[in-house]
Write a protein that holds these residues in place. Structure first.
Motif, PDB file in Angstrom:
ATOM      1  N   ASP A 105       1.512   3.800   0.058  1.00  0.00           N
ATOM      2  CA  ASP A 105       2.415   5.015  -1.132  1.00  0.00           C
ATOM      3  C   ASP A 105       2.148   6.772   0.389  1.00  0.00           C
ATOM      4  O   ASP A 105       1.570   7.078  -0.252  1.00  0.00           O
ATOM      5  CB  ASP A 105       1.934   5.457  -2.000  1.00  0.00           C
ATOM      6  CG  ASP A 105       2.545   5.950  -2.828  1.00  0.00           C
ATOM      7  OD1 ASP A 105       3.780   6.348  -2.398  1.00  0.00           O
ATOM      8  OD2 ASP A 105       2.842   6.667  -4.260  1.00  0.00           O
ATOM      9  N   THR A 157       4.675   8.662  -0.653  1.00  0.00           N
ATOM     10  CA  THR A 157       4.693   9.401  -1.514  1.00  0.00           C
ATOM     11  C   THR A 157       4.146  10.962  -1.519  1.00  0.00           C
ATOM     12  O   THR A 157       4.047  12.302  -1.640  1.00  0.00           O
ATOM     13  CB  THR A 157       5.629   9.126  -2.597  1.00  0.00           C
ATOM     14  OG1 THR A 157       4.880   8.520  -2.957  1.00  0.00           O
ATOM     15  CG2 THR A 157       6.953   8.594  -2.082  1.00  0.00           C
ATOM     16  N   TRP A 158       2.689  10.542  -1.575  1.00  0.00           N
ATOM     17  CA  TRP A 158       1.432  11.558  -2.033  1.00  0.00           C
ATOM     18  C   TRP A 158       0.855  12.371  -0.674  1.00  0.00           C
ATOM     19  O   TRP A 158       0.276  12.952  -1.123  1.00  0.00           O
ATOM     20  CB  TRP A 158       0.327  10.958  -2.669  1.00  0.00           C
ATOM     21  CG  TRP A 158      -0.900   9.684  -1.647  1.00  0.00           C
ATOM     22  CD1 TRP A 158      -0.171   8.001  -1.371  1.00  0.00           C
ATOM     23  CD2 TRP A 158      -1.631   9.621  -0.963  1.00  0.00           C
ATOM     24  NE1 TRP A 158      -1.187   8.059  -0.233  1.00  0.00           N
ATOM     25  CE2 TRP A 158      -1.966   9.394   0.111  1.00  0.00           C
ATOM     26  CE3 TRP A 158      -2.313  11.399  -0.471  1.00  0.00           C
ATOM     27  CZ2 TRP A 158      -3.012   9.286   1.633  1.00  0.00           C
ATOM     28  CZ3 TRP A 158      -2.837  11.536   0.680  1.00  0.00           C
ATOM     29  CH2 TRP A 158      -3.487  10.306   1.240  1.00  0.00           C
ATOM     30  N   GLN A 179      11.492   9.000  -1.736  1.00  0.00           N
ATOM     31  CA  GLN A 179      10.369   8.518  -1.964  1.00  0.00           C
ATOM     32  C   GLN A 179      10.785   7.477  -1.088  1.00  0.00           C
ATOM     33  O   GLN A 179      10.447   6.017  -1.091  1.00  0.00           O
ATOM     34  CB  GLN A 179      11.178   8.326  -3.271  1.00  0.00           C
ATOM     35  CG  GLN A 179      10.728   9.341  -3.971  1.00  0.00           C
ATOM     36  CD  GLN A 179       9.279   9.299  -4.072  1.00  0.00           C
ATOM     37  OE1 GLN A 179       8.525   8.945  -4.574  1.00  0.00           O
ATOM     38  NE2 GLN A 179       9.418  10.875  -4.084  1.00  0.00           N
ATOM     39  N   SER A 235       8.051   4.890   0.029  1.00  0.00           N
ATOM     40  CA  SER A 235       6.287   4.550  -1.661  1.00  0.00           C
ATOM     41  C   SER A 235       5.713   2.732  -0.875  1.00  0.00           C
ATOM     42  O   SER A 235       5.049   2.957  -2.034  1.00  0.00           O
ATOM     43  CB  SER A 235       7.215   4.564  -2.915  1.00  0.00           C
ATOM     44  OG  SER A 235       8.461   3.409  -2.891  1.00  0.00           O
TER      45      SER A 235
END
Length: 283
Positions: free
Chosen positions: A173, A175-176, A185, A188
């Motif tokens: 992921d 997106t962090w 996004q 993700s």
């Protein structure tokens, strides 16, 4: 060994996907989904998919590509997403879900991705179904147009179903990792070729290294003879074989040296039942 299959009608163009996880042979539905198939072929032949990676994987659902590439796949020190760019956009195409024969979004099929709420928004992105998604995708947004199916290498698709985002096993992921990304996004569910939670490099992405096409045609004449035509493989013996049964037991029709150009052979047996044909090359 490379095999092209043909039947008593047009056999679709064969697309060969060479990926990080293995190779896939995909029959494209040229006759039933002509606009979609020609759109896909245009992207491949233009080089737009060069250094393209699979950017979205949801096990038990789909794995998606056709949207993003890297500047230099050989740069083993480059970290994602530096140097990532969008695949060139050649414009949207008409949704062909209800054109020709309707093909369900079942396991092993390839379909066009598109924007929500717009059936005619497909452009460069596509996905492989990792499960039978027909109950969902056949009835959503005008239906997602299936334009081919994997005829060899379904085990490669099955390997994507073994990944697990929640345990950091092969799906990352992104997106962090950043807040000011132009990709939002998008990443993700980024498939990677490792287990763990460290920042991916170019070498860690799951690529489609190469996409190429082969096609075979079988035409039956009124006297019941059949002409087999295919794009021959140069510098190799091309074996044309046939079977009357499935599962097949193959018999030789002719062996000829490939030239790299289209070749034709005639099956003059007018008393034969329906036959399946293949062109085989040993590597």
């Amino acid at each position: 060994m490379l095999t092209l299959l043909g039947f008593n009608a047009w056999a679709g163009t064969l697309a060969q996907f060479r990926t990080t996880f293995g190779d896939l042979d995909v029959e494209l539905y040229d006759q039933d989904k002509p606009v979609t198939v020609q759109n896909f072929i245009r992207y491949v032949k233009s080089g737009a998919y060069t250094n393209m990676f699979l950017h979205r994987c949801i096990p038990g659902f789909i794995v998606q590509g056709g949207g993003f590439s890297v500047a230099n796949r050989a740069d083993t020190n480059a970290f994602f997403p530096n140097g990532v760019y969008f695949v060139a956009d050649f414009g949207t195409i008409t949704n062909e879900f209800n054109v020709g024969r309707r093909f369900a979004n079942s396991f092993g099929t390839i379909a066009m991705a598109k924007s929500g709420g717009d059936p005619n928004s497909a452009s460069s992105q596509w996905f492989f179904n990792l499960a039978d998604n027909s109950a969902n995708l056949d009835n959503q947004n005008g239906g997602f147009t299936v334009f081919g199916r994997a005829i060899r290498g379904t085990n490669v698709l099955g390997s994507f179903n073994l990944l697990n985002k929640s345990t950091n096993n092969g799906i990352f992921d992104m997106t962090w990792a950043w807040t000011n990304s132009p990709f939002g996004q998008t990443f993700s569910d980024l498939p990677v070729n490792y287990a763990g939670r460290f920042y991916p490099r170019y070498a860690d992405l799951v690529y489609v290294y190469d996409l190429s096409f082969l096609s075979v045609r079988v035409q039956q004449f009124t006297n019941h003879t059949r002409q087999i035509s295919w794009n021959s493989i140069t510098n190799a013996v091309n074996y044309v074989e046939f079977t009357t049964n499935l599962p097949p037991v193959w018999f030789s029709l002719v062996a000829t040296n490939g030239t790299g150009s289209p070749l034709n052979v005639l099956d003059s047996n007018t008393n034969a039942p329906s036959r399946f044909y293949r062109v085989r090359v040993n590597y």
